[in-house]
Design a protein around this motif. Structure first.
Motif, PDB file in Angstrom:
ATOM      1  N   VAL A 121       4.528  -7.656   6.872  1.00 26.39           N
ATOM      2  CA  VAL A 121       5.800  -6.831   6.903  1.00 26.39           C
ATOM      3  C   VAL A 121       6.533  -7.168   5.657  1.00 26.39           C
ATOM      4  N   SER A 122       6.792  -6.097   5.168  1.00 24.03           N
ATOM      5  CA  SER A 122       7.549  -5.640   3.699  1.00 24.03           C
ATOM      6  C   SER A 122       9.187  -5.452   4.124  1.00 24.03           C
ATOM      7  N   SER A 123       9.474  -4.648   3.064  1.00 21.90           N
ATOM      8  CA  SER A 123      11.017  -4.331   3.236  1.00 21.90           C
ATOM      9  C   SER A 123      11.215  -3.162   2.511  1.00 21.90           C
ATOM     10  N   ILE A 124      12.421  -2.386   3.062  1.00 26.02           N
ATOM     11  CA  ILE A 124      12.860  -1.231   2.303  1.00 26.02           C
ATOM     12  C   ILE A 124      13.246  -1.714   0.858  1.00 26.02           C
ATOM     13  N   ILE A 139       1.308  -1.741   6.490  1.00 32.40           N
ATOM     14  CA  ILE A 139       2.343  -2.226   5.800  1.00 32.40           C
ATOM     15  C   ILE A 139       3.645  -1.831   6.704  1.00 32.40           C
ATOM     16  N   VAL A 140       4.418  -2.772   7.358  1.00 30.32           N
ATOM     17  CA  VAL A 140       5.437  -2.433   7.989  1.00 30.32           C
ATOM     18  C   VAL A 140       6.720  -2.554   6.904  1.00 30.32           C
ATOM     19  N   VAL A 141       7.594  -1.468   6.893  1.00 37.51           N
ATOM     20  CA  VAL A 141       8.867  -1.640   6.066  1.00 37.51           C
ATOM     21  C   VAL A 141       9.770  -1.278   6.829  1.00 37.51           C
ATOM     22  N   CYS A 196       1.818 -11.066   8.667  1.00 36.50           N
ATOM     23  CA  CYS A 196       2.369 -11.957   7.904  1.00 36.50           C
ATOM     24  C   CYS A 196       3.926 -11.396   8.023  1.00 36.50           C
ATOM     25  N   ASN A 197       4.948 -11.753   8.480  1.00 39.09           N
ATOM     26  CA  ASN A 197       6.197 -11.600   8.540  1.00 39.09           C
ATOM     27  C   ASN A 197       7.088 -12.845   8.055  1.00 39.09           C
ATOM     28  N   ALA A 198       6.751 -13.938   7.773  1.00 39.07           N
ATOM     29  CA  ALA A 198       7.710 -14.975   7.567  1.00 39.07           C
ATOM     30  C   ALA A 198       8.239 -14.444   6.122  1.00 39.07           C
ATOM     31  N   GLY A 199       9.459 -14.905   5.684  1.00 37.19           N
ATOM     32  CA  GLY A 199      10.265 -14.330   4.358  1.00 37.19           C
ATOM     33  C   GLY A 199      11.511 -15.001   4.443  1.00 37.19           C
ATOM     34  N   VAL A 200      12.126 -15.209   3.138  1.00 38.47           N
ATOM     35  CA  VAL A 200      13.394 -15.765   2.825  1.00 38.47           C
ATOM     36  C   VAL A 200      14.031 -14.826   1.800  1.00 38.47           C
ATOM     37  N   GLY A 201      15.089 -15.182   1.800  1.00 40.22           N
ATOM     38  CA  GLY A 201      16.090 -14.226   0.680  1.00 40.22           C
ATOM     39  C   GLY A 201      16.987 -14.789   0.227  1.00 40.22           C
TER      40      GLY A 201
END
Length: 246
Positions: free
Chosen positions: A130-133, A172-174, A79-84
């Motif tokens: 796929v998370s984020s810092i 979880i990938v950060v 699960c990698n899709a993301g928007v900002g």
């Protein structure tokens, strides 16, 4: 090991981390279903890697079930899709708040929910979020984005506890800042001095390695683990450091 005989679904597969991950897995012989909205970019991924492509809006009703039905028996779900969006919360349009929550958090929730019954029935499977810092550091000017990524971290940890001992793993990938079209698409360039952007291929390599080892969490680059942990014990210090790097 992920290779021939492994079926992988990668969301956000038309560019950035998703495209790099799809290419890496396809190169190992995996049957990859790359999911995204950009049909032209997906077609290019298919030509270069041999991956299957699925054009889908993951926020639409029933999208998770349709994607997984097209994939077949899924061994690896990324699960990698993301928007900002960047700017003060008080001026953020309400519809953009909803977009970020639906794409970054609700869609992964529904995909994981849809994938789990089959994985648990087969006694095997790996889920990668796929998370984020930003979810660990709570970045000013990215309040909603940070909140969705923090929610993704909590989702992964909770599901990991639910499936423990049943053959299914959760990783979880950060990533820190990644050199992708993400910032152009959100309409605001990356302006901080630290951390510096890393190539998406580096994140993809770490993602696949961590998933194969069923690691619970991996930071890319690895040194980002330190400020993330520091924030848990000294948030005032980390807030001051973040302001100095802006």
């Amino acid at each position: 090991m992920f290779g021939a005989g492994t079926t992988a679904v990668v969301t956000g597969g038309s560019s950035g981390i998703g495209a790099a991950t799809a290419e890496r897995l396809a190169g190992r012989g995996c049957d990859v279903l790359a999911v995204g909205r950009d049909t032209d970019a997906l077609a290019d991924i298919a030509r270069r890697t041999g991956a299957r492509c699925c054009a889908a809006d993951l926020t639409s009703p029933g999208a998770a079930d349709r994607v997984l039905a097209e994939a077949g028996e899924v061994d690896l779900l990324v699960c990698n899709a993301g928007v900002g969006w960047s700017g003060p919360l008080e001026v953020m349009p309400e519809e953009r708040v909803g977009d970020l929550v639906r794409v970054n958090l609700l869609a992964p929730m529904l995909l994981v929910r849809a994938a789990l019954p089959g994985m648990l029935a087969r006694g095997r499977g790996q889920i990668v979020l796929v998370s984020s810092i930003a979810g660990s550091m709570s970045v000013a000017g990215e309040a909603v984005y940070s909140a969705t990524k923090a929610g993704l971290d909590a989702l992964g940890a909770s599901v990991r506890g639910e499936v423990a001992g049943r053959g299914v793993g959760v990783t979880i990938v950060v990533p820190g800042v990644v050199d992708t079209p993400f910032f152009a698409r959100r309409g605001s360039p990356y302006a901080r001095r630290v951390p510096r952007p890393v190539p998406p291929e580096r994140v993809a390599a770490a993602l696949v390695a961590a998933a194969e080892r069923n690691r619970s969490q991996v930071f890319v680059p690895r040194w980002l683990r330190l400020p993330a942990r520091l924030r848990g014990v000294a948030p005032t210090v980390t807030d001051a450091l973040q302001r100095r790097t802006t």
